[in-house]
Design a protein around this motif. Structure first.
Motif, PDB file in Angstrom:
ATOM      1  N   HIS A 125       0.823   5.793  -0.122  1.00  0.00           N
ATOM      2  CA  HIS A 125       0.090   7.051   0.009  1.00  0.00           C
ATOM      3  C   HIS A 125       0.326   7.939  -1.209  1.00  0.00           C
ATOM      4  O   HIS A 125      -0.285   8.985  -1.324  1.00  0.00           O
ATOM      5  CB  HIS A 125       0.525   7.805   1.272  1.00  0.00           C
ATOM      6  CG  HIS A 125       0.117   7.117   2.530  1.00  0.00           C
ATOM      7  ND1 HIS A 125      -1.166   7.167   3.011  1.00  0.00           N
ATOM      8  CD2 HIS A 125       0.810   6.347   3.391  1.00  0.00           C
ATOM      9  CE1 HIS A 125      -1.242   6.454   4.120  1.00  0.00           C
ATOM     10  NE2 HIS A 125      -0.056   5.954   4.370  1.00  0.00           N
ATOM     11  N   LEU A 180       0.029   8.425  -5.155  1.00  0.00           N
ATOM     12  CA  LEU A 180      -0.668   7.909  -6.327  1.00  0.00           C
ATOM     13  C   LEU A 180       0.287   7.667  -7.492  1.00  0.00           C
ATOM     14  O   LEU A 180       0.184   6.644  -8.174  1.00  0.00           O
ATOM     15  CB  LEU A 180      -1.785   8.868  -6.744  1.00  0.00           C
ATOM     16  CG  LEU A 180      -2.571   8.466  -7.997  1.00  0.00           C
ATOM     17  CD1 LEU A 180      -3.218   7.100  -7.827  1.00  0.00           C
ATOM     18  CD2 LEU A 180      -3.603   9.522  -8.332  1.00  0.00           C
ATOM     19  N   MET A 209       0.853  -1.166   0.000  1.00  0.00           N
ATOM     20  CA  MET A 209       0.000   0.000   0.000  1.00  0.00           C
ATOM     21  C   MET A 209       0.903   1.235   0.000  1.00  0.00           C
ATOM     22  O   MET A 209       1.977   1.227   0.568  1.00  0.00           O
ATOM     23  CB  MET A 209      -0.908   0.003   1.222  1.00  0.00           C
ATOM     24  CG  MET A 209      -1.860  -1.181   1.317  1.00  0.00           C
ATOM     25  SD  MET A 209      -3.204  -1.174   0.172  1.00  0.00           S
ATOM     26  CE  MET A 209      -4.371  -0.171   1.006  1.00  0.00           C
ATOM     27  N   ASP A 267      -9.525   3.892   1.940  1.00  0.00           N
ATOM     28  CA  ASP A 267      -9.298   5.050   2.805  1.00  0.00           C
ATOM     29  C   ASP A 267      -8.365   6.027   2.082  1.00  0.00           C
ATOM     30  O   ASP A 267      -8.696   6.518   1.037  1.00  0.00           O
ATOM     31  CB  ASP A 267      -8.772   4.639   4.174  1.00  0.00           C
ATOM     32  CG  ASP A 267      -9.773   3.766   4.933  1.00  0.00           C
ATOM     33  OD1 ASP A 267     -10.985   3.995   4.773  1.00  0.00           O
ATOM     34  OD2 ASP A 267      -9.343   2.857   5.662  1.00  0.00           O
ATOM     35  N   ASP A 268      -7.178   6.282   2.613  1.00  0.00           N
ATOM     36  CA  ASP A 268      -6.257   7.221   1.975  1.00  0.00           C
ATOM     37  C   ASP A 268      -5.017   6.524   1.411  1.00  0.00           C
ATOM     38  O   ASP A 268      -3.995   7.153   1.171  1.00  0.00           O
ATOM     39  CB  ASP A 268      -5.851   8.316   2.955  1.00  0.00           C
ATOM     40  CG  ASP A 268      -5.110   7.776   4.171  1.00  0.00           C
ATOM     41  OD1 ASP A 268      -5.207   6.565   4.422  1.00  0.00           O
ATOM     42  OD2 ASP A 268      -4.451   8.570   4.867  1.00  0.00           O
ATOM     43  N   GLU A 269      -5.101   5.218   1.189  1.00  0.00           N
ATOM     44  CA  GLU A 269      -3.972   4.466   0.655  1.00  0.00           C
ATOM     45  C   GLU A 269      -4.340   3.828  -0.683  1.00  0.00           C
ATOM     46  O   GLU A 269      -5.506   3.544  -0.949  1.00  0.00           O
ATOM     47  CB  GLU A 269      -3.540   3.372   1.629  1.00  0.00           C
ATOM     48  CG  GLU A 269      -2.972   3.913   2.921  1.00  0.00           C
ATOM     49  CD  GLU A 269      -2.439   2.805   3.804  1.00  0.00           C
ATOM     50  OE1 GLU A 269      -1.255   2.845   4.135  1.00  0.00           O
ATOM     51  OE2 GLU A 269      -3.225   1.896   4.126  1.00  0.00           O
ATOM     52  N   PHE A 270      -3.322   3.608  -1.509  1.00  0.00           N
ATOM     53  CA  PHE A 270      -3.491   2.993  -2.813  1.00  0.00           C
ATOM     54  C   PHE A 270      -2.829   1.629  -2.815  1.00  0.00           C
ATOM     55  O   PHE A 270      -1.782   1.437  -2.199  1.00  0.00           O
ATOM     56  CB  PHE A 270      -2.851   3.865  -3.901  1.00  0.00           C
ATOM     57  CG  PHE A 270      -3.408   5.252  -3.938  1.00  0.00           C
ATOM     58  CD1 PHE A 270      -4.627   5.507  -4.531  1.00  0.00           C
ATOM     59  CD2 PHE A 270      -2.717   6.307  -3.358  1.00  0.00           C
ATOM     60  CE1 PHE A 270      -5.155   6.786  -4.559  1.00  0.00           C
ATOM     61  CE2 PHE A 270      -3.228   7.585  -3.381  1.00  0.00           C
ATOM     62  CZ  PHE A 270      -4.449   7.828  -3.981  1.00  0.00           C
ATOM     63  N   VAL A 279     -13.355  -2.331  -2.297  1.00  0.00           N
ATOM     64  CA  VAL A 279     -12.376  -1.290  -2.590  1.00  0.00           C
ATOM     65  C   VAL A 279     -12.890  -0.429  -3.736  1.00  0.00           C
ATOM     66  O   VAL A 279     -13.759  -0.839  -4.501  1.00  0.00           O
ATOM     67  CB  VAL A 279     -11.002  -1.884  -2.965  1.00  0.00           C
ATOM     68  CG1 VAL A 279     -10.414  -2.669  -1.812  1.00  0.00           C
ATOM     69  CG2 VAL A 279     -11.105  -2.750  -4.200  1.00  0.00           C
ATOM     70  N   GLU A 280     -12.340   0.773  -3.849  1.00  0.00           N
ATOM     71  CA  GLU A 280     -12.677   1.663  -4.962  1.00  0.00           C
ATOM     72  C   GLU A 280     -11.596   1.524  -6.029  1.00  0.00           C
ATOM     73  O   GLU A 280     -10.441   1.905  -5.814  1.00  0.00           O
ATOM     74  CB  GLU A 280     -12.749   3.112  -4.486  1.00  0.00           C
ATOM     75  CG  GLU A 280     -13.088   4.079  -5.594  1.00  0.00           C
ATOM     76  CD  GLU A 280     -13.082   5.523  -5.139  1.00  0.00           C
ATOM     77  OE1 GLU A 280     -13.216   6.379  -6.023  1.00  0.00           O
ATOM     78  OE2 GLU A 280     -12.934   5.783  -3.939  1.00  0.00           O
ATOM     79  N   ALA A 318       2.168   4.479  -6.934  1.00  0.00           N
ATOM     80  CA  ALA A 318       1.265   3.337  -7.091  1.00  0.00           C
ATOM     81  C   ALA A 318       0.973   3.076  -8.566  1.00  0.00           C
ATOM     82  O   ALA A 318       0.891   1.921  -8.995  1.00  0.00           O
ATOM     83  CB  ALA A 318      -0.029   3.582  -6.320  1.00  0.00           C
ATOM     84  N   LEU A 323      -9.612   2.529  -9.191  1.00  0.00           N
ATOM     85  CA  LEU A 323      -9.356   3.794  -9.852  1.00  0.00           C
ATOM     86  C   LEU A 323      -8.898   3.610 -11.293  1.00  0.00           C
ATOM     87  O   LEU A 323      -9.343   4.329 -12.184  1.00  0.00           O
ATOM     88  CB  LEU A 323      -8.292   4.581  -9.082  1.00  0.00           C
ATOM     89  CG  LEU A 323      -8.608   4.887  -7.625  1.00  0.00           C
ATOM     90  CD1 LEU A 323      -7.419   5.575  -6.969  1.00  0.00           C
ATOM     91  CD2 LEU A 323      -9.845   5.734  -7.511  1.00  0.00           C
ATOM     92  N   GLN A 340      -8.151   2.064  -4.230  1.00  0.00           N
ATOM     93  CA  GLN A 340      -7.974   2.930  -3.072  1.00  0.00           C
ATOM     94  C   GLN A 340      -8.824   2.424  -1.916  1.00  0.00           C
ATOM     95  O   GLN A 340      -9.995   2.071  -2.105  1.00  0.00           O
ATOM     96  CB  GLN A 340      -8.381   4.361  -3.403  1.00  0.00           C
ATOM     97  CG  GLN A 340      -8.138   5.329  -2.275  1.00  0.00           C
ATOM     98  CD  GLN A 340      -8.397   6.771  -2.679  1.00  0.00           C
ATOM     99  OE1 GLN A 340      -8.922   7.037  -3.751  1.00  0.00           O
ATOM    100  NE2 GLN A 340      -8.021   7.688  -1.819  1.00  0.00           N
TER     101      GLN A 340
END
Length: 61
Positions: free
Chosen positions: A3, A5, A1, A29-32, A45-46, A8, A48, A27
């Protein structure tokens, strides 16, 4: 993971080209994170971006 982008995204493209399989950048929370597309079965998960080693990357949104 990660932070970051950009980091990642580079990791996702590298993994797709190494495995020669579709990979998704997601993504939580605030991690990729990055996983092969077939390993995300039912994960909450979202997604992207999707990276295909044959056709490149594309935004899911």
């Amino acid at each position: 993971m990660s932070h970051d982008l950009t980091l990642a995204q580079k990791a996702a493209w590298h993994l797709a080209r190494t495995l020669m399989a579709p990979v998704v950048l997601f993504q939580v929370d605030d991690e990729f994170g990055v996983l092969p597309a077939d390993e995300l079965d039912g994960a909450d998960v979202e997604i992207l971006f999707e990276y295909d080693p044959y056709s490149g990357g594309r935004s899911v949104h």
